[in-house]
Motif scaffolding. Structure first.
Motif, PDB file in Angstrom:
ATOM      1  N   LEU A 124       0.824  -1.210   0.000  1.00  0.00           N
ATOM      2  CA  LEU A 124       0.000   0.000   0.000  1.00  0.00           C
ATOM      3  C   LEU A 124       0.858   1.260   0.000  1.00  0.00           C
ATOM      4  CD1 LEU A 124      -2.836  -0.951   2.514  1.00  0.00           C
ATOM      5  CD2 LEU A 124      -3.108  -0.448   0.081  1.00  0.00           C
ATOM      6  N   LEU A 125       1.933   1.244   0.786  1.00  0.00           N
ATOM      7  CA  LEU A 125       2.826   2.405   0.844  1.00  0.00           C
ATOM      8  C   LEU A 125       3.484   2.651  -0.506  1.00  0.00           C
ATOM      9  CD1 LEU A 125       4.162   4.614   2.523  1.00  0.00           C
ATOM     10  CD2 LEU A 125       5.901   2.947   3.233  1.00  0.00           C
ATOM     11  N   ALA A 126       3.913   1.575  -1.171  1.00  0.00           N
ATOM     12  CA  ALA A 126       4.540   1.711  -2.484  1.00  0.00           C
ATOM     13  C   ALA A 126       3.543   2.239  -3.513  1.00  0.00           C
ATOM     14  CB  ALA A 126       5.105   0.360  -2.930  1.00  0.00           C
ATOM     15  N   VAL A 127       2.300   1.744  -3.458  1.00  0.00           N
ATOM     16  CA  VAL A 127       1.273   2.183  -4.404  1.00  0.00           C
ATOM     17  C   VAL A 127       0.944   3.656  -4.209  1.00  0.00           C
ATOM     18  CG1 VAL A 127      -1.160   1.926  -5.053  1.00  0.00           C
ATOM     19  CG2 VAL A 127       0.265  -0.104  -4.730  1.00  0.00           C
ATOM     20  N   VAL A 128       0.742   4.065  -2.951  1.00  0.00           N
ATOM     21  CA  VAL A 128       0.405   5.465  -2.668  1.00  0.00           C
ATOM     22  C   VAL A 128       1.564   6.384  -3.038  1.00  0.00           C
ATOM     23  CG1 VAL A 128      -0.188   7.125  -0.860  1.00  0.00           C
ATOM     24  CG2 VAL A 128      -1.255   4.867  -0.883  1.00  0.00           C
ATOM     25  N   ALA A 129       2.796   5.955  -2.758  1.00  0.00           N
ATOM     26  CA  ALA A 129       3.963   6.762  -3.106  1.00  0.00           C
ATOM     27  C   ALA A 129       4.071   6.933  -4.619  1.00  0.00           C
ATOM     28  CB  ALA A 129       5.237   6.129  -2.555  1.00  0.00           C
ATOM     29  N   GLY A 130       3.841   5.841  -5.364  1.00  0.00           N
ATOM     30  CA  GLY A 130       3.888   5.921  -6.820  1.00  0.00           C
ATOM     31  C   GLY A 130       2.794   6.812  -7.369  1.00  0.00           C
ATOM     32  N   TYR A 131       1.578   6.675  -6.825  1.00  0.00           N
ATOM     33  CA  TYR A 131       0.459   7.506  -7.269  1.00  0.00           C
ATOM     34  C   TYR A 131       0.722   8.974  -6.953  1.00  0.00           C
ATOM     35  CZ  TYR A 131      -4.227   9.539  -7.474  1.00  0.00           C
ATOM     36  OH  TYR A 131      -5.308  10.346  -7.766  1.00  0.00           O
ATOM     37  N   SER A 132       1.250   9.237  -5.757  1.00  0.00           N
ATOM     38  CA  SER A 132       1.531  10.609  -5.357  1.00  0.00           C
ATOM     39  C   SER A 132       2.592  11.243  -6.254  1.00  0.00           C
ATOM     40  CB  SER A 132       2.001  10.648  -3.896  1.00  0.00           C
ATOM     41  OG  SER A 132       2.245  11.964  -3.468  1.00  0.00           O
ATOM     42  N   ALA A 133       3.564  10.445  -6.698  1.00  0.00           N
ATOM     43  CA  ALA A 133       4.654  10.972  -7.510  1.00  0.00           C
ATOM     44  C   ALA A 133       4.196  11.395  -8.900  1.00  0.00           C
ATOM     45  CB  ALA A 133       5.769   9.932  -7.615  1.00  0.00           C
ATOM     46  N   VAL A 134       3.207  10.714  -9.446  1.00  0.00           N
ATOM     47  CA  VAL A 134       2.798  10.994 -10.835  1.00  0.00           C
ATOM     48  C   VAL A 134       1.524  11.822 -10.917  1.00  0.00           C
ATOM     49  CG1 VAL A 134       3.892   8.877 -11.652  1.00  0.00           C
ATOM     50  CG2 VAL A 134       1.475   8.832 -11.009  1.00  0.00           C
ATOM     51  N   THR A 135       0.922  12.160  -9.771  1.00  0.00           N
ATOM     52  CA  THR A 135      -0.347  12.885  -9.766  1.00  0.00           C
ATOM     53  C   THR A 135      -0.162  14.291  -9.216  1.00  0.00           C
ATOM     54  OG1 THR A 135      -1.528  10.807  -9.395  1.00  0.00           O
ATOM     55  CG2 THR A 135      -2.728  12.840  -8.967  1.00  0.00           C
TER      56      THR A 135
END
Length: 328
Positions: free
Chosen positions: A14-25
């Motif tokens: 979950l942390l990896a997914v949220v971090a990835g989403y936050s980086a590209v959004t």
């Protein structure tokens, strides 16, 4: 054991997914592939903007969340109090005051502001602990004293708003609790001090477990209760002070995460501390990501979102706590 392993794997994913989403959004949106290739090549202008502005914010959010969550876990252990949290009992406001005071007087010592914040946090912790003690620590008394100490330090901090434009500009990032416009220098500060604090916290897991026992039992085991409390409190204040000095005052995170984490991995601090760090990183990063995307281009500070979530949770804990109810 299986539940704990699944919980750790889930929180990491979950942390990896949220971090990835936050980086590209955000105001600039790119794909994960474009982001990775741009970071490697260094030729994409949009990715360079993300690297300089968004990635430091993400890293600071995660480390600040981890620090505050573990700080809350340690404080609840050392005070045997489910309501202990650096933001609620005034440690964070004490850290902010000494941090801006020191940096305002000695601007060249900005890198060491977390250490100045530690001094203020330790002072606030001492005041709350000593003034709350009366044949033991009452959760309700601790909250009331903490609110009073928090008000005093917050008032002292507010006085700096009237000392000139330079001082106001320099302290705004701390007093407004915004995670925007963070730099790689602040990332260096955050990661350095928080990493040390988290390592020390994990090494003190056995002391945290012992503090859950009665003082007489701990003494019979040949362990100094006062020494254990002092060490655990010092690490808790260090983590809260560092996070506060860079990310600002973010209340309730240290209250929520330990309670939630115990539901997944139990009360053994050997497991609880690292899980709380991951969960705290996830919660603050999620709050910050929501805050800057839900009403884009306007932003809602993560501290406000945490207050909206944490206020009702504090009421819930107060109502569920038999110890508090017995003293009301």
């Amino acid at each position: 054991m299986k539940k704990k392993v699944i919980s750790f794997i889930s929180i990491i994913i979950l942390l990896a997914v949220v971090a990835g989403y936050s980086a590209v959004t955000g105001s600039i949106e790119v794909s994960i592939g474009t982001l990775i290739s741009g970071l490697i090549s260094g030729t994409d202008e949009q990715v360079e903007v993300i690297r300089d502005l968004r990635l430091p914010r993400i890293i600071i959010s995660m480390f600040a969340g981890a620090a505050l969550a573990v700080s809350g876990t340690l404080l609840q252990a050392v005070m045997r109090n489910p309501l202990a949290d650096a933001g609620i009992i005034g440690i964070s406001s004490g850290a902010v005051f000494t941090s801006i005071l020191a940096v305002g007087i000695f601007p060249t010592l900005y890198f060491w502001s977390p250490l100045f914040a530690f001094i203020g946090g330790a002072l606030a912790c001492f005041l709350v602990y000593s003034l709350s003690w009366k044949s033991g620590l009452s959760p309700l008394r601790l909250i009331l004293v903490g609110v009073a100490i928090n008000a005093v330090f917050s008032g002292l901090t507010s006085t700096f708003n009237y000392r000139g434009s330079y001082t106001v500009t320099s302290i705004n990032p701390t007093t407004t609790s915004t995670l925007a416009m963070k730099t790689w220098n602040e990332v260096e500060m955050m990661t350095t001090f928080v990493s040390v604090g988290l390592i020390l916290a994990i090494l003190l897991f056995s002391s945290c477990n012992l503090l859950a026992l009665q003082d007489k039992t701990v003494k019979n085991l040949g362990v100094s209760v006062a020494r254990s409390r002092l060490l655990v409190s010092a690490v808790a204040v260090l983590l809260a002070a560092v996070a506060t000095s860079i990310a600002g005052v973010i209340a309730f995170l240290g209250l929520l995460i330990p309670h939630i984490s115990r539901q997944f991995v139990g009360s053994d601090h050997k497991v609880l501390i690292p899980f709380s760090a991951l969960a705290g990183a996830l919660l603050l990063l999620l709050a910050d990501t929501l805050g800057r995307t839900i009403l884009a281009p306007n932003e809602i500070p993560a501290s406000i979102i945490m207050s909206i979530i944490g206020g009702p949770f504090l009421i819930y804990v107060l109502r569920r706590s038999e110890k508090v109810n017995g003293n009301m």
